[in-house]
Motif scaffolding. Structure first.
Motif, short mmCIF file in Angstrom:
data_model
loop_
_atom_site.label_atom_id
_atom_site.label_comp_id
_atom_site.label_asym_id
_atom_site.label_seq_id
_atom_site.Cartn_x
_atom_site.Cartn_y
_atom_site.Cartn_z
N ASP A 1 -63.07 -0.75 27.01
CA ASP A 1 -63.86 0.13 27.88
C ASP A 1 -63.53 1.60 27.61
N TRP A 2 -63.18 1.91 26.38
CA TRP A 2 -62.84 3.28 26.01
C TRP A 2 -63.34 3.57 24.60
N PHE A 3 -63.52 4.86 24.30
CA PHE A 3 -63.99 5.28 22.98
C PHE A 3 -62.82 5.71 22.11
N VAL A 4 -62.92 5.44 20.83
CA VAL A 4 -61.93 5.94 19.88
C VAL A 4 -62.21 7.41 19.58
N SER B 1 -60.75 8.92 22.56
CA SER B 1 -61.48 10.19 22.46
C SER B 1 -60.83 11.30 23.30
N GLN B 2 -59.89 10.95 24.17
CA GLN B 2 -59.15 11.94 24.95
C GLN B 2 -57.80 12.28 24.33
N GLY B 3 -57.50 11.71 23.15
CA GLY B 3 -56.25 12.00 22.47
C GLY B 3 -55.10 11.10 22.85
N ARG B 4 -55.34 10.09 23.65
CA ARG B 4 -54.29 9.16 24.08
C ARG B 4 -54.15 8.04 23.08
N THR B 5 -52.91 7.73 22.69
CA THR B 5 -52.67 6.62 21.76
C THR B 5 -52.82 5.30 22.50
N ARG B 6 -53.77 4.50 22.07
CA ARG B 6 -54.03 3.21 22.71
C ARG B 6 -53.29 2.07 22.00
N GLN B 7 -52.98 2.28 20.72
CA GLN B 7 -52.25 1.26 19.95
C GLN B 7 -51.48 1.99 18.85
N GLU B 8 -50.19 1.72 18.77
CA GLU B 8 -49.37 2.39 17.77
C GLU B 8 -49.36 1.66 16.44
#
Length: 365
Positions: free
Chosen positions: A351-354, A331-338
């Motif tokens: 522990d983070w939102f998409v 939700s902060q614009g950071r890529t968590r998985q490519e």
């Protein structure tokens, strides 16, 4: 010969007398049913988290008959009350105890350490012991499908999500629901309100109303009562129910429901204890295992949408599609998985939102 016959008659008579005078617990030790206890965080009611666990208990009783005898303790608060109740149940001779709420884990571990002969099963836990196992369902699989349905049904593109506590299981569900909704509508938003409780009907209703006032025309929840379903029906918005089929509470609002099914698992566990083969092997079952399913679609779901969602369901069950696959952005614009598919370990620690989730993520308990 006569002496042998006499000895046989005497032995038979002594056995008959022993059967009459021995304490019942000794005389029936080999045939006594397995005493199984279930500890519930809320009233059983007629729908919701505890109701689904109790349906599983009843299915186990029906399957095993007089091989088991069950005890239920409902409305047990997480914490010291849960420990006291489980300790009492173990003292009373229950050999298998199901602790069915997330906050029961630490109390169950303490009681298990003091009663090594009792088997404990904890729902949703992340720690085990020689006589304590954990089990859970991949609710996120059905949550993704529910998001697809919600995304197709929503006119505003906003769904409201009433959530209990920010534990990984809840966050997984919010994220999977959002991914499904945004597959149907890339601009969709999911607004989250936290309850800081699992079961509080007035508070659940208040949160549902607040989300409707923020533009949500579809509601879903991770809480224990029918309050969100009832509010959706009253306010004329759509519903994706959770835990139970809520069509009796929301006959016009419900699109579908994510339902929990514990009967098969509870029966299997009790059979293992009876057979002496029980082992602490953590279980995380999904749609293919029958732990979670979608209720029949309501009349508001078009046939083409139902067919599309059902095709996705089959792909999930077959293992050819995973909700947490491909590129995942938070939700902060950071890529968590490519690319690829998220590991079970990463899902379990989520522990983070998409992207697409609107709402703060407070610290978990």
């Amino acid at each position: 010969m006569l002496q042998n016959l006499a000895r046989g008659r005497v032995a038979a008579m002594l056995a008959a007398v022993a059967a009459l005078i021995l304490p019942p617990a000794v005389a029936t030790a080999q045939t006594a049913p397995l005493k199984v206890a279930f500890v519930y965080v809320s009233p059983i009611g007629d729908a919701g988290w505890t109701y689904q666990h109790d349906l599983g208990r009843r299915a186990m009783e029906q399957a095993l008959g007089d091989k088991v005898k069950t005890t239920v303790v409902e409305s047990v608060a997480e914490g010291p009350d849960a420990e006291r109740v489980m300790r009492d149940l173990a003292t009373q001779g229950h050999r298998l105890i199901f602790a069915t709420s997330f906050g029961y884990l630490e109390p169950a571990l303490r009681v298990a350490a003091d009663f090594p002969g009792v088997k404990f099963e904890h729902a949703g836990g992340y720690k085990s012991a020689p006589n304590l196992n954990t089990y859970n369902a991949r609710y996120y699989e059905a949550r993704y499908l529910a998001g697809l349905v919600a995304g197709k049904a929503s006119k505003t593109g906003i769904a409201g999500y009433v959530a209990g506590f920010p534990v990984p299981e809840v966050i997984q569900g919010i994220n999977a629901f959002t991914l499904g909704m945004r597959e149907a509508n890339p601009k969709a938003q999911v607004k989250v309100l936290w309850l800081d409780t699992w079961f509080d009907p007035p508070k659940e209703r208040e949160a549902a109303l607040a989300l409707i006032h923020q533009g949500a025309d579809v509601l879903t929840n991770h809480s224990g009562s029918p309050a969100v379903a009832q509010t959706a029906e009253e306010m004329g918005v759509k519903l994706v129910a959770y835990q139970s089929d809520m069509s009796r509470h929301a006959p016009h609002a419900q699109l579908t429901a994510i339902t929990h099914r514990w009967g098969g698992y509870y029966t299997k566990v009790a059979q293992a204890v009876l057979a002496g083969t029980w082992k602490p092997q953590p279980v995380w079952g999904g749609m293919k295992d029958g732990f979670v399913a979608l209720a029949p679609f309501g009349p508001g779901v078009p046939k083409d949408v139902a067919a599309f969602v059902d095709a996705k369901r089959r792909a999930i069950a077959a293992g050819t599609f995973h909700p947490f696959s491909g590129t995942l952005v938070d939700s902060q614009g950071r890529t968590r998985q490519e690319r690829g598919t998220m590991s079970d370990d990463a899902i379990a620690r989520m522990d983070w939102f998409v992207q697409g989730v609107s709402g703060s993520l407070p610290a978990s308990r």
